[in-house]
Write an enzyme that holds these catalytic residues in place. Structure first.
Site, PDB file in Angstrom:
ATOM      1  N   CYS A 289     -28.264  -0.331  -6.031  1.00  0.00           N
ATOM      2  CA  CYS A 289     -28.320   0.070  -4.617  1.00  0.00           C
ATOM      3  C   CYS A 289     -27.068   0.857  -4.250  1.00  0.00           C
ATOM      4  O   CYS A 289     -27.144   1.955  -3.677  1.00  0.00           O
ATOM      5  CB  CYS A 289     -28.428  -1.157  -3.708  1.00  0.00           C
ATOM      6  SG  CYS A 289     -29.940  -2.106  -3.880  1.00  0.00           S
TER       7      CYS A 289
ATOM      8  N   ASP B 225      13.386   8.863  -0.467  1.00  0.00           N
ATOM      9  CA  ASP B 225      12.766   8.202  -1.624  1.00  0.00           C
ATOM     10  C   ASP B 225      11.315   8.642  -1.835  1.00  0.00           C
ATOM     11  O   ASP B 225      10.745   8.393  -2.898  1.00  0.00           O
ATOM     12  CB  ASP B 225      12.785   6.676  -1.442  1.00  0.00           C
ATOM     13  CG  ASP B 225      14.192   6.118  -1.390  1.00  0.00           C
ATOM     14  OD1 ASP B 225      15.055   6.644  -2.113  1.00  0.00           O
ATOM     15  OD2 ASP B 225      14.423   5.164  -0.638  1.00  0.00           O
TER      16      ASP B 225
ATOM     17  N   ASP C 182      12.884   2.868   0.297  1.00  0.00           N
ATOM     18  CA  ASP C 182      12.551   2.631   1.702  1.00  0.00           C
ATOM     19  C   ASP C 182      12.799   3.827   2.597  1.00  0.00           C
ATOM     20  O   ASP C 182      12.406   3.818   3.755  1.00  0.00           O
ATOM     21  CB  ASP C 182      13.356   1.440   2.235  1.00  0.00           C
ATOM     22  CG  ASP C 182      14.796   1.818   2.528  1.00  0.00           C
ATOM     23  OD1 ASP C 182      15.395   2.539   1.698  1.00  0.00           O
ATOM     24  OD2 ASP C 182      15.320   1.412   3.580  1.00  0.00           O
TER      25      ASP C 182
ATOM     26  N   CYS D 282     -27.828  -4.899  -4.967  1.00  0.00           N
ATOM     27  CA  CYS D 282     -27.378  -4.864  -6.367  1.00  0.00           C
ATOM     28  C   CYS D 282     -26.564  -3.608  -6.607  1.00  0.00           C
ATOM     29  O   CYS D 282     -26.437  -2.746  -5.731  1.00  0.00           O
ATOM     30  CB  CYS D 282     -28.573  -4.913  -7.321  1.00  0.00           C
ATOM     31  SG  CYS D 282     -29.569  -3.419  -7.291  1.00  0.00           S
TER      32      CYS D 282
ATOM     33  N   ASP E   8      16.074   2.043  -5.546  1.00  0.00           N
ATOM     34  CA  ASP E   8      17.018   2.750  -4.694  1.00  0.00           C
ATOM     35  C   ASP E   8      17.978   1.699  -4.137  1.00  0.00           C
ATOM     36  O   ASP E   8      17.555   0.588  -3.814  1.00  0.00           O
ATOM     37  CB  ASP E   8      16.280   3.454  -3.560  1.00  0.00           C
ATOM     38  CG  ASP E   8      17.244   4.066  -2.564  1.00  0.00           C
ATOM     39  OD1 ASP E   8      17.984   4.972  -2.956  1.00  0.00           O
ATOM     40  OD2 ASP E   8      17.252   3.608  -1.402  1.00  0.00           O
TER      41      ASP E   8
END
Length: 742
Positions: free
Chosen positions: A17, A641, A637, A14, A439
């Site tokens: 726990c 960036d 990418d 639960c 970009d």
């Protein structure tokens, strides 16, 4: 040195726990961050390895009353075995309960037991004792360990409630007014529903976590390596860096590497989403877990184990599943005090019913309405009934499962579609995104020069391309490579050249079929004494103003203009329109000049551009846009960036980009296609919507159910059914994400 590990934990049933384990881990010296995921049954821990060791962490978990699982990810076979074990316990519990019911119901239908302390009562008592000692013993062991470690979990509530019901028969001999027939068998019935709920919940959680298992099972199990010139099959774990392995047709590539001999058509759809196999030959990199559809080659292992592409994908998905969204913090705070509060509330319920039975009965009757559940005739029986119902109804499991199950399902769906969500916080922020900054290079464009147009002045375009490719075959310039690539794509054969002359930065000249041919800039052509006057190139300048131009000429004049550019992705315009329809403003950032940036943006359907942006400028531009719009996402990418991706509220990296950009991003698009972007946004929104739904129902259930149990409206068995149903409902609701059209 900071280290991060995931540890599988068995014995958590639960939210209390997981909260207890998290609390224990958080107190260890050297622990920086500890997250315990109930749905995954795992702990994710960041710690200083100079102050703490994994062995000490394991010891702390065991000391808290739980066990450490050797393998973090359950294999499919282990998962099935665990589910079968849970099913057997559930069925045995139900068999005992049915026998108990056979003995109880006839007497209950007569309104009372035939004999107050009859053989039937003691037979049911013995059957219930057997149930406690065998199929349900795990509940009591867990409760004992929890109390021993100084905490309390859901099993403590179940154990106390069922033991109280179980003890009524012996108590009826000692306390006047206690009627054992009101409670005989209740303990067994509660446990039957409890184990059923746990089994159903386990099945649902198994479905939610299947994404990780599927990813793990993608990998090859063995590899063919060369040992003293002999092919030897070994388990994948034994392969080492620089080992040479063999890949035959139909085999999975065992690990990341580079081909050293031979070639093969490789199905890389697992990584790229491309359905067509790609030809890979000597010198080409290959990805582990992809499939060699045909061909035969040997390759050298460059990455193994946790460094491979597949392992990194699994790690990203695991990190997302272990993360917590800010909205979960409230649920965590409630869970931390939930069980102790319920223990106190159950004690108060028993006391109030004993002191004011008529008042509590009147309150129950007033609120009961059309539900006609008889209140036990004696105060102590009524008090026990209400207290037991309060203990078993109060389940923090739904609260603990609400967020992680939705994250598990959402991140799993994303992984299957090539979308990796790094953390849960990104999910919560995504719904507030008002603008996305792109970009240009490698995001809206392919990131490499391509031939986009040939403007010929008389000659056939293929003939022009053959002449240009023949000239450029001796050049290493990026524009030359673009021309050669275009010729290769059309299967054109270059012609023999002689007298090759290279003028760096200007152009090239050579003799082809007895004629001098020149290719280069307009100024280079004019230097050769060839005039461009009278040629009409203006019709194409507007559409291809962003492109570089290579002029092809012979001694008679200019033959053609070849336009080369970092070509725009075919799907870019459609994706931009989709984002606009979602109410998101697209903005383009570029290091190019303003005219070039505007031309490319216009073709993509973007009206706002920021040009001549250096890496430091990009960060400042993101800050400005955040001030204007609020929440901003950035898609990029490249290395340049990375700072802007970190500054943005949501950083999104294209997976074919650099490792630095991917590391800086919150979401990674593994497939080289912008269509994944609106899917990623929609997935994030839908996942967070499920989290909110789950948390609402978890809180709502407890707010309604607990008061009803206190005033005696809910019978303990009904309370247990409701409690078990709440957890199953939350997990099932999360799994419904799979049916959503995203």
């Amino acid at each position: 040195m900071i280290q991060k590990i995931n540890i599988g934990i068995d014995g958590m049933h639960c939210a209390s726990c997981s909260a207890n384990v998290e609390k224990v881990l958080g107190k260890l010296p050297g622990v920086i961050l500890a997250h315990v995921n109930l749905a995954l049954e795992e702990a994710s821990i960041e710690f200083d390895e100079r102050r703490l060791s994994p062995e000490q962490i394991n010891k702390a978990i065991i000391g808290a009353g739980y066990s450490v699982r050797e393998e973090v990810n359950l294999s499919e076979d282990e998962q099935i075995r665990a589910m079968k074990d849970g099913f057997r316990r559930m069925m045995l519990m139900w068999a005992i309960t049915i026998v108990i019911t056979v003995f109880m119901v006839p007497n209950m239908l007569m309104g009372k037991m035939l004999v107050s302390h009859s053989f039937d009562n003691w037979f049911v008592f013995i059957l219930t004792l057997g149930a406690l000692l065998f199929p349900a013993r795990g509940v009591y062991i867990s409760a004992f360990k929890s109390v021993k470690s100084g905490s309390a979990n859901m099993d403590v509530l179940i154990a106390m409630g069922t033991l109280a019901a179980f003890a009524v028969l012996p108590l009826s001999y000692l306390v006047e007014g206690v009627e054992s027939h009101n409670f005989i068998g209740i303990a067994a019935m509660i446990l039957a529903f409890h184990l059923t709920g746990r089994y159903l919940e386990y099945r649902a959680r198994g479905k939610a976590s299947e994404a990780i298992r599927k990813l793990v099972n993608l990998g090859a199990k063995t590899a063919l390596i060369m040992v003293e010139g002999v092919e030897t099959e070994v388990p994948i774990r034994k392969i080492k860096t620089d080992d040479v392995f063999i890949v035959k047709p139909g085999m999975k590539i065992p690990t990341d590497g580079v081909i050293i001999n031979g070639q093969g058509n490789i199905d890389e759809s697992m990584a790229t989403g491309e359905s067509m196999p790609l030809l890979r030959k000597a010198g080409d990199p290959i990805i582990g877990a992809t499939i060699n559809t045909d061909g035969y080659f040997s390759a050298k292992a460059t990455k193994i184990g946790s460094d491979t592409f597949l392992a990194q994908v699994i790690k990203l998905v695991q990190d997302a599943q272990h993360s917590k969204v800010p909205i979960q913090l409230l649920a965590d705070k409630v869970t931390a005090i939930f069980v102790p509060t319920i223990l106190v509330l159950a004690s108060l319920t028993f006391a109030v019913w004993m002191l004011f039975p008529e008042t509590m009965a009147m309150a129950g009757n007033f609120l009961r309405g059309f539900i006609n559940i008889a209140i036990p005739p004696s105060p102590i029986a009524a008090a026990l009934m209400a207290a037991i119902a309060t203990l078993v109804i109060a389940c923090p499991c739904a609260l603990g499962l609400a967020t992680p199950t939705a994250l598990m399902v959402g991140s799993g769906i994303g992984a299957n579609r090539g979308i990796l969500i790094r953390n849960g916080e990104a999910l919560q922020r995504m719904k507030d995104i008002k603008a996305i900054v792109f970009d240009k290079t490698g995001t809206l464009t392919h990131g490499k020069p391509e031939l986009v147009k040939i403007q010929s002045f008389g000659a056939d375009e293929n003939e022009i391309l053959v002449l240009a490719a023949s000239l450029e075959s001796g050049s290493e310039h990026p524009l030359a490579k673009a021309i050669l690539k275009a010729a290769t794509a059309k299967s054109l054969t270059t012609k023999e050249i002689s007298g090759f002359e290279n003028n760096p930065g200007k152009g090239v000249s050579a003799i082809i079929a007895g004629q001098i041919i020149h290719a280069g800039s307009l100024s280079f052509i004019e230097e050769k004494g060839i005039s461009a006057s009278g040629l009409d190139v203006n019709p194409l300048l507007k559409d291809f103003s962003y492109a570089s131009r290579v002029y092809l000429a012979d001694k008679y004049g200019i033959m053609a203009v070849i336009y080369i550019a970092d070509s725009i992705r075919s799907e870019a315009r459609e994706v931009i329109q989709t984002l606009k329809s979602m109410g998101i403003e697209p903005i383009m950032l570029s290091g190019d000049n303003q005219d070039t940036a505007d031309a490319i943006a216009a073709q993509c359907g973007i009206s706002r551009t920021r040009a001549k942006a250096l890496p430091a400028d990009k960060v400042n531009i993101i800050r400005e846009l955040q001030h204007e719009f609020g929440a901003i996402a950035m898609v990029g990418d490249g290395i340049n960036d990375a700072p802007a991706l970190k500054q943005a509220d949501i950083g999104i990296a294209m997976g074919q980009g650099t490792d630095i950009a991917i590391e800086a991003a919150d979401i990674t698009i593994m497939r080289d296609n912008l269509h994944s972007l609106p899917i990623a946004i929609n997935l994030s929104v839908q996942t967070f919507r499920k989290i909110r739904q789950n948390l609402f129902w978890a809180f709502f259930y407890n707010l309604i159910a607990i008061p009803l149990a206190v005033i005696g409206i809910l019978h303990p068995i009904i309370a247990e059914i409701a409690m078990a149903s709440s957890s199953v409902t939350v997990v099932t609701n999360a799994n419904l994400l799979k049916r959503k059209k995203i």
